[in-house]
Design a protein around this motif. Structure first.
Motif, PDB file in Angstrom:
ATOM      1  N   GLU A   1      -8.194  -6.496  13.014  1.00  0.00           N
ATOM      2  CA  GLU A   1      -8.309  -5.814  11.725  1.00  0.00           C
ATOM      3  C   GLU A   1      -9.414  -6.488  10.915  1.00  0.00           C
ATOM      4  OE1 GLU A   1      -5.088  -3.749  11.348  1.00  0.00           O
ATOM      5  OE2 GLU A   1      -6.692  -2.537  10.507  1.00  0.00           O
ATOM      6  N   ASP A   2     -10.442  -5.726  10.575  1.00  0.00           N
ATOM      7  CA  ASP A   2     -11.595  -6.330   9.894  1.00  0.00           C
ATOM      8  C   ASP A   2     -11.254  -6.797   8.481  1.00  0.00           C
ATOM      9  OD1 ASP A   2     -13.768  -5.876  11.917  1.00  0.00           O
ATOM     10  OD2 ASP A   2     -13.070  -3.824  11.694  1.00  0.00           O
TER      11      ASP A   2
ATOM     12  N   LYS B   1     -20.216  -7.277  12.875  1.00  0.00           N
ATOM     13  CA  LYS B   1     -19.274  -6.997  13.964  1.00  0.00           C
ATOM     14  C   LYS B   1     -20.038  -6.477  15.173  1.00  0.00           C
ATOM     15  CE  LYS B   1     -15.906  -3.200  14.510  1.00  0.00           C
ATOM     16  NZ  LYS B   1     -14.866  -2.431  13.806  1.00  0.00           N
TER      17      LYS B   1
ATOM     18  N   VAL C   1       7.480   1.879   5.781  1.00  0.00           N
ATOM     19  CA  VAL C   1       6.599   2.571   4.859  1.00  0.00           C
ATOM     20  C   VAL C   1       5.493   3.276   5.645  1.00  0.00           C
ATOM     21  CG1 VAL C   1       4.775   2.039   3.233  1.00  0.00           C
ATOM     22  CG2 VAL C   1       7.044   1.092   2.882  1.00  0.00           C
TER      23      VAL C   1
ATOM     24  N   THR D   1      -5.724   2.788   4.744  1.00  0.00           N
ATOM     25  CA  THR D   1      -5.704   2.114   3.444  1.00  0.00           C
ATOM     26  C   THR D   1      -5.864   0.605   3.614  1.00  0.00           C
ATOM     27  OG1 THR D   1      -3.311   1.749   3.537  1.00  0.00           O
ATOM     28  CG2 THR D   1      -4.066   3.855   2.596  1.00  0.00           C
TER      29      THR D   1
ATOM     30  N   GLY E   1      -1.019   5.918   7.907  1.00  0.00           N
ATOM     31  CA  GLY E   1      -0.420   6.302   9.176  1.00  0.00           C
ATOM     32  C   GLY E   1      -1.331   6.133  10.377  1.00  0.00           C
ATOM     33  N   HIS E   2      -2.518   5.575  10.172  1.00  0.00           N
ATOM     34  CA  HIS E   2      -3.471   5.527  11.276  1.00  0.00           C
ATOM     35  C   HIS E   2      -3.285   4.329  12.195  1.00  0.00           C
ATOM     36  CE1 HIS E   2      -5.130   9.195  10.064  1.00  0.00           C
ATOM     37  NE2 HIS E   2      -6.257   9.068  10.716  1.00  0.00           N
ATOM     38  N   SER E   3      -2.358   3.464  11.868  1.00  0.00           N
ATOM     39  CA  SER E   3      -1.892   2.471  12.842  1.00  0.00           C
ATOM     40  C   SER E   3      -0.457   2.802  13.246  1.00  0.00           C
ATOM     41  CB  SER E   3      -1.945   1.058  12.246  1.00  0.00           C
ATOM     42  OG  SER E   3      -3.277   0.639  12.108  1.00  0.00           O
ATOM     43  N   LEU E   4       0.351   3.171  12.257  1.00  0.00           N
ATOM     44  CA  LEU E   4       1.776   3.391  12.519  1.00  0.00           C
ATOM     45  C   LEU E   4       2.019   4.615  13.410  1.00  0.00           C
ATOM     46  CD1 LEU E   4       4.646   2.522  12.120  1.00  0.00           C
ATOM     47  CD2 LEU E   4       4.668   3.657   9.888  1.00  0.00           C
TER      48      LEU E   4
HETATM   49  C1  LIG Z   1      -9.363   5.369  16.122  1.00  0.00           C
HETATM   50  C2  LIG Z   1      -9.109   4.231  15.184  1.00  0.00           C
HETATM   51  C3  LIG Z   1     -10.031   3.215  15.095  1.00  0.00           C
HETATM   52  C4  LIG Z   1      -9.818   2.144  14.225  1.00  0.00           C
HETATM   53  N1  LIG Z   1     -10.766   1.170  14.149  1.00  0.00           N
HETATM   54  C5  LIG Z   1     -10.571   0.130  13.308  1.00  0.00           C
HETATM   55  C6  LIG Z   1     -11.529  -0.902  13.205  1.00  0.00           C
HETATM   56  O1  LIG Z   1     -12.582  -0.872  13.847  1.00  0.00           O
HETATM   57  N2  LIG Z   1     -11.277  -1.936  12.362  1.00  0.00           N
HETATM   58  C7  LIG Z   1     -10.137  -1.988  11.619  1.00  0.00           C
HETATM   59  O2  LIG Z   1      -9.978  -2.940  10.864  1.00  0.00           O
HETATM   60  N3  LIG Z   1      -9.217  -1.021  11.675  1.00  0.00           N
HETATM   61  C8  LIG Z   1      -9.404   0.035  12.507  1.00  0.00           C
HETATM   62  N4  LIG Z   1      -8.457   1.016  12.569  1.00  0.00           N
HETATM   63  C9  LIG Z   1      -7.223   0.891  11.783  1.00  0.00           C
HETATM   64  C10 LIG Z   1      -7.369   1.537  10.436  1.00  0.00           C
HETATM   65  O3  LIG Z   1      -8.108   0.681   9.612  1.00  0.00           O
HETATM   66  C11 LIG Z   1      -5.985   1.799   9.851  1.00  0.00           C
HETATM   67  O4  LIG Z   1      -6.168   2.644   8.790  1.00  0.00           O
HETATM   68  C12 LIG Z   1      -5.229   0.575   9.365  1.00  0.00           C
HETATM   69  O5  LIG Z   1      -4.982  -0.324  10.368  1.00  0.00           O
HETATM   70  C13 LIG Z   1      -3.852   0.905   8.871  1.00  0.00           C
HETATM   71  O6  LIG Z   1      -3.885   1.464   7.631  1.00  0.00           O
HETATM   72  P1  LIG Z   1      -2.937   2.680   7.296  1.00  0.00           P
HETATM   73  O7  LIG Z   1      -3.025   2.910   5.845  1.00  0.00           O
HETATM   74  O8  LIG Z   1      -3.248   3.796   8.190  1.00  0.00           O
HETATM   75  O9  LIG Z   1      -1.497   2.042   7.607  1.00  0.00           O
HETATM   76  P2  LIG Z   1      -0.200   2.639   8.317  1.00  0.00           P
HETATM   77  O10 LIG Z   1      -0.480   2.998   9.715  1.00  0.00           O
HETATM   78  O11 LIG Z   1       0.422   3.663   7.454  1.00  0.00           O
HETATM   79  O12 LIG Z   1       0.740   1.338   8.261  1.00  0.00           O
HETATM   80  C14 LIG Z   1       0.518   0.202   9.073  1.00  0.00           C
HETATM   81  C15 LIG Z   1       1.707  -0.758   8.891  1.00  0.00           C
HETATM   82  O13 LIG Z   1       1.714  -1.330   7.588  1.00  0.00           O
HETATM   83  C16 LIG Z   1       2.895  -0.993   6.872  1.00  0.00           C
HETATM   84  N5  LIG Z   1       2.462  -0.728   5.493  1.00  0.00           N
HETATM   85  C17 LIG Z   1       1.436   0.077   5.116  1.00  0.00           C
HETATM   86  N6  LIG Z   1       1.232  -0.001   3.795  1.00  0.00           N
HETATM   87  C18 LIG Z   1       2.147  -0.876   3.310  1.00  0.00           C
HETATM   88  C19 LIG Z   1       2.443  -1.388   1.997  1.00  0.00           C
HETATM   89  N7  LIG Z   1       1.723  -1.036   0.937  1.00  0.00           N
HETATM   90  N8  LIG Z   1       3.453  -2.274   1.865  1.00  0.00           N
HETATM   91  C20 LIG Z   1       4.177  -2.646   2.950  1.00  0.00           C
HETATM   92  N9  LIG Z   1       3.940  -2.213   4.212  1.00  0.00           N
HETATM   93  C21 LIG Z   1       2.940  -1.334   4.385  1.00  0.00           C
HETATM   94  C22 LIG Z   1       3.493   0.195   7.590  1.00  0.00           C
HETATM   95  O14 LIG Z   1       4.881   0.256   7.442  1.00  0.00           O
HETATM   96  C23 LIG Z   1       3.077  -0.084   9.029  1.00  0.00           C
HETATM   97  O15 LIG Z   1       3.964  -0.986   9.608  1.00  0.00           O
HETATM   98  C24 LIG Z   1      -8.640   2.099  13.432  1.00  0.00           C
HETATM   99  C25 LIG Z   1      -7.703   3.121  13.520  1.00  0.00           C
HETATM  100  C26 LIG Z   1      -7.915   4.185  14.390  1.00  0.00           C
HETATM  101  C27 LIG Z   1      -6.895   5.258  14.463  1.00  0.00           C
END
Ligand SMILES: Cc1cc2nc3c(=O)[nH]c(=O)nc-3n(C[C@H](O)[C@H](O)[C@H](O)COP(=O)(O)OP(=O)(O)OC[C@H]3O[C@@H](n4cnc5c(N)ncnc54)[C@H](O)[C@@H]3O)c2cc1C
Ligand code: FES
Ligand code: FES
Lengths: 292, 170
Positions: free
Chosen positions: A124-125, A185, A31, A112, A35-38
């Protein structure tokens, strides 16, 4: 240039559609939420899914709803929405505390809550926040819906109880009376992941003693919550010496590793000090609510 | 796969690989090289564009995800031959030196002012905190955004052409 390896892409048009697509495309499908981790992991080839199922169009998963004594948060709710929600800020100040220091404002427009919890990065906070708030995860899969407590959902670093065919749909935060919560933090620079962080949630009894307490730590190798510290706190009156005792207990329970963000003793010191601070603030907030 | 989106008000359609990132779509497919691309790791913010009005780091968004949405790049800031007040502010207050961070900074500033027309200094600093500038030390960027906030309707000749009173002061 960092570009992900080739994959096929499909957009889900509903929750049921997403579930059908996950089944259809099998173990090599993932899924895509914010996308900011994936996507960063795919650029580095740490992840190589063959199919991405984009759930960004599922506005049905983007909501914050108060329902009697529970706040329901849809999995696609972005960090920015959480930060700006007056309901969240009033009922769960810990979420606002944490969201102010998660990444930066532009990243927060995209990431998200669902993605954060599913990623389960040890830094992850929101994982810590949801643990101390005793949140529940609502999961849907081919066999219907199941609801897991956070300690059941979160299995360890990068590991959750989600099956490949399941979708995290909602996070439920229980609203408690006379409660308060806080997060703090330490980061190397704005927008960075935590060197260490602590979160606490307390509920006071009508006489002002601590009825229930939860203490969590981020990025320092604590599985679950700091149960020894929590036991110490229960039934006692909030006081500096008590917070210090709890801080020492939490620091003793964690297991940090040395890395570019700092050595072990520094991180353990942070676990202690940050635990004291969040307990002080959480109890203060709960007290204000008790009087208010 | 085929993607269609509105970029700076114009509908565009292209055939792309699903793995194409929005930043490369904008720069290479559309030839809009005003959007810069730096760290690739979601840290520097020079690739910021507005997606449905919200700043996003386009190196970490798939072009495919932008299908059916609206994208605004730095090329879309000026309208009818007039620079946006934010662009004028960056000129008036020397908000750039090398200019590498500038497109992202200006788009974030535009989104901030659309949401909050009178931000204080802290709000401006927070809004741009996910974007790195190696030249200015940020002070002049903050002043540029303040200039834009004070001149919301500034249009027409850019500052520096001798028709704007502010230039005399500057
Ligand atoms: C520069 C940078 C700094 C950051 N700093 C921090 C920080 O200080 N603290 C912090 O906590 N985070 C931080 N993050 C992470 C940020 O919070 C991301 O948004 C979060 O980790 C992932 O959310 P996403 O929606 O982008 O997930 P995605 O990258 O889209 O997905 C992450 C994973 O979860 C799965 N997934 C996503 N949604 C679902 C769902 N509904 N059901 C099943 N599986 C799912 C995906 O398949 C994937 O494997 C940072 C990210 C970046 C790029
Ligand atoms: S290139 Fe996108 S944040 Fe640096
Ligand atoms: S003006 Fe050079 S990086 Fe900002």
């Amino acid at each position: 240039m960092q570009i992900p390896a080739a994959f096929d892409y499909v957009r889900a048009s509903s929750i049921d559609d997403a579930l059908a697509l996950l089944q259809q495309h099998g173990p090599e499908s993932r899924v895509l939420a914010g996308g900011h981790s994936l996507l960063p992991m795919m650029k580095l080839r740490l992840a190589r899914p063959e199919w991405l199922i984009d759930i960004n169009e599922l506005t049905e998963l983007d909501y914050i709803r108060r329902d009697a004594d529970v706040l329901r948060i849809g999995a696609m709710t972005r960090h920015t929405t959480l930060l700006e929600s007056p309901d969240v800020g009033r009922l769960f100040p810990i979420v606002r505390d944490a969201e102010q220091v998660i990444a930066d404002p532009v990243v927060r427009n995209r990431g998200t809550i669902g993605g954060s919890l599913c990623q389960a990065d040890p830094a992850e906070d929101l994982s810590t926040v949801c643990k101390v708030l005793r949140a529940e995860a609502v999961i849907r899969g081919p066999n219907g819906e199941r609801v897991l407590r956070m300690d059941e959902f979160h299995r360890g670093p990068y590991e959750t109880a989600l099956e490949q065919t399941e979708l995290l749909c909602e996070v439920r935060l229980p609203v408690r009376q006379r409660s308060g919560s806080a997060y703090e933090k330490v980061e190397r620079r704005v927008g960075d992941w935590a060197v260490a962080a602590a979160g606490a949630a307390v509920a006071l009894a009508p006489d002002g003693t601590i009825e229930d307490a939860a203490v969590g730590l981020t990025a320092v190798g604590l599985e679950g919550t700091a149960t020894e510290a929590e036991t110490l706190l229960r039934g006692k009156r909030p006081a500096e010496e008590l917070f210090a005792e709890a801080g020492r207990a939490a620091a003793a329970a964690c297991d940090p590793v040395a890395d570019q963000r700092g050595p072990v003793d520094y991180k353990r010191h942070l676990a202690d000090e940050l635990t004291r601070r969040v307990l002080r603030r959480a109890c203060g907030r709960a007290g204000a609510e008790r009087e208010g | 796969m085929q993607v269609s989106m509105k970029v700076n008000g114009e509908e565009v359609t292209r055939e792309i690989e699903p793995r194409v990132l929005l930043v490369h779509f904008i720069r290479e497919e559309l030839g809009l090289t005003g959007t810069h691309w730096g760290c690739d790791t979601t840290n520097c913010g020079t690739c910021v564009v507005l997606l449905d009005g919200q700043p996003v780091k386009s190196c970490t968004v798939l072009a495919a995800s932008a299908h059916g949405h609206e994208v605004r790049t730095v090329e879309g800031l000026a309208s009818n031959g007039s620079l946006d007040p934010v662009q004028q502010g960056f000129m008036a207050e020397h908000g750039l030196q090398c200019g590498f961070c500038t497109p992202g900074m200006m788009l974030t500033a535009r989104a901030l002012l659309d949401k909050n027309p009178h931000p204080d200094e802290l709000q401006i600093r927070q809004a741009i905190s996910g974007q790195i500038c190696r030249c200015t030390g940020y002070a002049t960027i903050v002043r540029s955004v303040q200039w834009a906030a004070e001149h919301p309707a500034a249009a027409g000749d850019p500052p520096g052409t001798g028709t704007d009173e502010e230039d005399v002061r500057a």
